[in-house]
Design a protein around this motif. Structure first.
Motif, PDB file in Angstrom:
ATOM      1  N   TYR A  12      10.253  14.279 -21.347  1.00  0.00           N
ATOM      2  CA  TYR A  12      10.531  12.970 -21.923  1.00  0.00           C
ATOM      3  C   TYR A  12       9.381  12.602 -22.858  1.00  0.00           C
ATOM      4  N   LEU A  13       9.738  12.424 -24.117  1.00  0.00           N
ATOM      5  CA  LEU A  13       8.746  12.142 -25.146  1.00  0.00           C
ATOM      6  C   LEU A  13       8.827  10.694 -25.587  1.00  0.00           C
ATOM      7  N   CYS A  14       7.675  10.116 -25.746  1.00  0.00           N
ATOM      8  CA  CYS A  14       7.557   8.767 -26.278  1.00  0.00           C
ATOM      9  C   CYS A  14       6.945   8.857 -27.662  1.00  0.00           C
ATOM     10  N   ALA A  15       7.376   7.999 -28.556  1.00  0.00           N
ATOM     11  CA  ALA A  15       6.808   7.947 -29.902  1.00  0.00           C
ATOM     12  C   ALA A  15       6.585   6.492 -30.279  1.00  0.00           C
ATOM     13  N   SER A  16       5.702   6.255 -31.218  1.00  0.00           N
ATOM     14  CA  SER A  16       5.487   4.887 -31.684  1.00  0.00           C
ATOM     15  C   SER A  16       5.373   4.849 -33.201  1.00  0.00           C
ATOM     16  N   SER A  17       5.626   3.667 -33.742  1.00  0.00           N
ATOM     17  CA  SER A  17       5.480   3.452 -35.180  1.00  0.00           C
ATOM     18  C   SER A  17       5.213   1.974 -35.424  1.00  0.00           C
ATOM     19  N   PHE A  18       4.910   1.628 -36.666  1.00  0.00           N
ATOM     20  CA  PHE A  18       4.767   0.228 -37.011  1.00  0.00           C
ATOM     21  C   PHE A  18       6.131  -0.462 -36.915  1.00  0.00           C
ATOM     22  N   SER A  19       6.120  -1.728 -36.636  1.00  0.00           N
ATOM     23  CA  SER A  19       7.346  -2.471 -36.409  1.00  0.00           C
ATOM     24  C   SER A  19       8.231  -2.486 -37.637  1.00  0.00           C
ATOM     25  N   GLY A  20       9.512  -2.224 -37.394  1.00  0.00           N
ATOM     26  CA  GLY A  20      10.511  -2.383 -38.440  1.00  0.00           C
ATOM     27  C   GLY A  20      10.348  -1.471 -39.629  1.00  0.00           C
ATOM     28  N   SER A  21       9.498  -0.494 -39.519  1.00  0.00           N
ATOM     29  CA  SER A  21       9.257   0.354 -40.683  1.00  0.00           C
ATOM     30  C   SER A  21       9.996   1.671 -40.532  1.00  0.00           C
ATOM     31  N   LEU A  22      10.620   2.081 -41.595  1.00  0.00           N
ATOM     32  CA  LEU A  22      11.220   3.408 -41.613  1.00  0.00           C
ATOM     33  C   LEU A  22      10.104   4.371 -41.953  1.00  0.00           C
ATOM     34  N   ASP A  23       9.396   4.744 -40.969  1.00  0.00           N
ATOM     35  CA  ASP A  23       8.190   5.521 -41.212  1.00  0.00           C
ATOM     36  C   ASP A  23       8.001   6.538 -40.102  1.00  0.00           C
TER      37      ASP A  23
END
Lengths: 113, 113
Positions: free
Chosen positions: B89-100
């Protein structure tokens, strides 16, 4: 529906040889395309990404990829493979709706001395 | 700068049990994503949390759920475990609301016996 196809399940190359990993996508709009690499027991590391602009994208570790809209492809290349490049490689497209990644099934790369 | 962290590294459970996996995003990232990487099935999108709310959900049964805390860390809960839930199970994160770019953690290996 969005989808990503990596036709090659497994590739073996000799160290120092060139490499090309294939990726085809199905997506209605302009795709956001990524290549990730996963070493055994590890998470995914970003190699490179394409959002817009120059269709030839340079990444880390000497990798590059070329976006070809006419072929719906985003193939990953490296001119000279190193033994440490042995890993699983994933192509992915980012859907604008839902910030959801669609991953290919991966290509396992073996590098022989 | 610390990357995405996940705990525990490994888990062994039996059928019918419940499990909780944890993820801490990169500082400044407010979106957290969960993926399941099962053998032979590739990476499948599970859930997306942003600013404490569930924003999108993959094609998984309701026994897969989660939440995001005010500090943007997240939990993934799986109830009534089945053998086929065995996966990374992998978790990922990014800046909010960004298609990035999504940055991935090392994953939690869940084995269901």
């Amino acid at each position: 529906a969005q989808s990503v196809t990596q036709p090659d399940i497994h590739i073996t190359v000799s160290e120092g040889a060139s490499l090309e990993l294939r990726c085809n996508y199905s997506y209605g709009a302009t795709p956001y395309l990524f290549w990730y690499v996963q070493s055994p027991g590890q998470g995914l590391q970003l190699l490179l990404k394409y959002f817009s602009g120059d269709t030839l994208v340079q990444g880390i570790k000497g990798f590059e990829a070329e976006f070809k809209r006419s072929q719906s492809s985003f193939n990953l290349r490296k001119p000279s493979v190193h033994w440490s490049d042995a890993a699983e490689y994933f192509c992915a497209v980012l859907a604008e709706s839902g910030n959801q990644f669609y991953f290919g099934t991966g290509t396992s790369l073996t590098v022989i001395p | 700068e610390a990357g995405v962290t996940q705990s525990p590294t490994h888990l062994i459970k039996t059928r019918g049990q419940q499990v909780t996996l944890r993820c801490s995003p990169i500082s400044g990232h407010t979106s957290v994503y969960w993926y399941q990487q099962a053998l032979g099935l590739g990476l499948q999108f599970l859930l997306w949390y942003d600013e404490g709310e569930e924003r999108n959900r993959g094609n998984f049964p309701p026994r897969f759920s989660g939440r995001q805390f005010p500090n943007y860390s997240s939990e993934l809960n799986v109830n009534a475990l089945e053998l086929e839930d065995s996966a990374l199970y992998l978790c990922a994160s990014s800046f909010s609301g960004s298609l990035d770019t999504q940055y991935f953690g090392p994953g939690t290996r869940l084995t269901v016996l």
